[in-house]
Write an enzyme that holds these catalytic residues in place. Sequence first.
Site, PDB file in Angstrom:
ATOM      1  CG  ASP A  43      -1.849   1.170   1.299  1.00 64.13           C
ATOM      2  OD1 ASP A  43      -1.766   2.044   0.407  1.00 64.13           O
ATOM      3  OD2 ASP A  43      -2.661   1.223   2.247  1.00 64.13           O
ATOM      4  CE1 TYR A 132       3.011  11.970 -12.605  1.00 66.10           C
ATOM      5  CE2 TYR A 132       3.697  13.557 -14.270  1.00 66.10           C
ATOM      6  CZ  TYR A 132       3.828  12.319 -13.669  1.00 66.10           C
ATOM      7  OH  TYR A 132       4.779  11.447 -14.113  1.00 66.10           O
ATOM      8  CD1 TRP A 160       6.354  14.383 -22.789  1.00 64.26           C
ATOM      9  CD2 TRP A 160       6.170  14.412 -25.013  1.00 64.26           C
ATOM     10  NE1 TRP A 160       6.047  15.665 -23.154  1.00 64.26           N
ATOM     11  CE2 TRP A 160       5.931  15.722 -24.531  1.00 64.26           C
ATOM     12  CE3 TRP A 160       6.123  14.210 -26.388  1.00 64.26           C
ATOM     13  CZ2 TRP A 160       5.633  16.801 -25.360  1.00 64.26           C
ATOM     14  CZ3 TRP A 160       5.842  15.281 -27.217  1.00 64.26           C
ATOM     15  CH2 TRP A 160       5.584  16.560 -26.711  1.00 64.26           C
TER      16      TRP A 160
END
Length: 304
Positions: A43, A132, A160
């Site tokens: 987790d 982000y 990318w």
Amino acid sequence: MKKKKMLLTGASGQLGSTFSFLYRNSQLNDYYELQSIDVEQIDFTNEESILSSLSFYSPSIIVNCGAYTSVDKAEEEIDLTMSINAQAPSYFAKALKKFGGKILQISTDFVFNGYQNTPYLPNSTRSPLGVYGKSKAEGEYEIEKILGGLNQSIILRTSWLMGATGKNFAKTMLKLHQERNEIRVVYDQIGCPTSTISLAAACWKIVMLENSIFDNYKNKIPILHWSDNGAASWYDLAFEIGEIAKRIGYIEYPAKVIPINSADYQAKAKRPAYSILDCMETRKTISTQGLHWKQELKKIIKFI
């Protein structure tokens, strides 16, 4: 020779799965025993879960490919994004400081704002635009704060990223080239695509050369950049995906790609307008020049 233990997080993701593939199909498994874990085994939002995992696996190095990567959804799921991308690296770092071992932390070009028009160096100022990017930058800060000067961490930024598995731009565009006559794609964001194949290979090189890398950086945390060669807009990339797919017989006719301004693309997260990473130091460090993004993209499309 006794093998070292390596713990790979995010094992089912696009980078993690490629990393595992390279391990299984090379001599790398002569040196490392690879343990792969994902959300089912750990987790990322829970410090005790991370401490327990590291105590159980006792890795000599962690390759942390686990991340929250949905850039637009991150603007809504802020707490979850920060937990996985910022707090989890902090927990890993604390555990490694306690138990020993090292970490290769995968990061992103989104830690930069994209306001400049020259490639970003590893020591360029971090100034992310969205949740982000902020979460990944915070993850870097946490590792630097906890493991600075200890020769236990390397940060590797990429851009990318595209592979044969998972959700990414290349797979989306291939589907659209099959289904549509026209595709509208942003032309005013510039970066460099990176294949999971080249990035995974660079990761392995870094792992194998970790001692010499630490020697070169003299107790500073090494921050490295890796992307494929060249530069492109999302428009350039979408167009080339159609052309490659046609040449290899994946589609008969590619869709017409129409360039649009980023202001016309209704995205929730603001993205860097320019995020080319300067990779010269990394290429020198691991003695790998890499290939142009078009060559790497062709590999990915063939795998798909």
